[in-house]
Design an enzyme around this catalytic site. Structure first.
Site: not given
Ligand code: KIV
Length: 288
Positions: A41-42, A80, A110, A112, A179
């Protein structure tokens, strides 16, 4: 690259993971032999220009995951779970994670969170959805953390993070992103859990490393976080290339003769070959 293979790599070979958000970057990273691509989600920050990852939606992650899947042959693809896409209920989590696999073509999701995410992880895994955990600096909690800050710096905070990582592993996560935590804590967690840890800003003691592809390639000119190593300067190269293009168009240097398609054929003439190739391979459409 599969989940069992990644798990087997723990303690034997270092895992490489890079974020990818589209077809072309996925192709490039896949060709380089990156083990796992993260549709993170970056993308909210590096693709959309937002201040945080919070506004990224499920539909956006599904869209980008589909594009990445089309460009990938070798790598394992992780998508994500966006902000609040799993917390409201386990049913919501299963629906959303399921979409990332069935519509997006991801191999895993993934999410969090620490101990509070364990039950959701357990249920997702029981549905056949592999889950990569993410503890430490969790960007979706940017406001709760008071900014993007290194986590686990006090003994108490470090102990909590260790407990979180153990809870996530015990719930069935096949790996954990660590992280923004101190190097020694990352080493301690890596030794304490049976699954691979993948670090970002967590030092060299993790089982693997992940970087945002825009950082790795030097596409983020105004951001230079300490934990990033740039392996190219593509922003600068891109500015130079575009500047040269502008100069050449303005000077009438581009396009040259060889970039054109010749003359209109006259009545009765064979159609002119374009360098012996079809229109498609002469520059229209993909040239793979
Ligand atoms: O969204 C992302 O790019 C991430 C990484 C920084 C691990 O969660």
């Amino acid at each position: 690259m599969t989940v069992p293979r990644l798990v087997k790599m723990k303690g034997r070979e270092r895992i490489t993971m890079v974020t990818a958000y589209d077809f072309t970057f996925a192709r490039m990273l896949d060709e380089a032999g990156v083990d796992a691509l993260l549709v993170g989600d970056s993308l909210g920050m590096v693709v959309q220009g937002r201040e945080s990852t919070l506004p990224v939606t499920m539909d956006e992650i599904v869209y980008h995951t589909r594009a990445v899947a089309r460009g990938t042959q070798y790598a394992h693809i992780v998508a994500d779970m966006p902000f609040l896409s799993w917390q409201p209920s386990v049913e919501r989590a299963i629906d959303n994670a399921g979409r990332l696999l069935s519509e997006g073509g991801a191999h895993a999701v993934k999410l969090e969170g620490g101990a509070e995410a364990a039950e959701t992880i357990r249920r997702l895994v029981s549905c056949g959805i592999p889950v990569l955990g993410h503890v430490g600096l969790t960007p979706q909690s940017v406001h709760a953390m008071g900014g993007f800050r290194v986590q686990g710096k006090t003994r108490e905070a470090a102990a909590r993070l260790l407990d979180d990582a153990v809870a996530v592993a015990e719930a069935g996560a096949y790996g954990i992103v660590l992280e923004g935590i101190p190097t020694d804590l990352a080493g301690q967690i890596t030794r304490a859990v049976p699954v691979p840890t993948i670090g970002i800003g967590a030092g060299p003691e993790c089982d693997g490393q992940v970087l945002v592809c825009y950082d790795l390639l030097g596409l983020t000119p105004t951001l230079r976080p300490k934990f990033v190593k740039r392996y190219a300067e593509l922003f600068t190269a891109g500015v130079e290339a575009a500047r040269t293009y502008c100069d050449e168009v303005r000077a009438g240097v581009f396009p040259a003769e060889e970039h054109g398609f010749g003359e209109v054929k006259r009545e009765g003439e064979e159609s002119a070959p374009h360098n012996g190739t079809s229109n498609r391979t002469a520059g229209y459409g993909p040239t793979r």
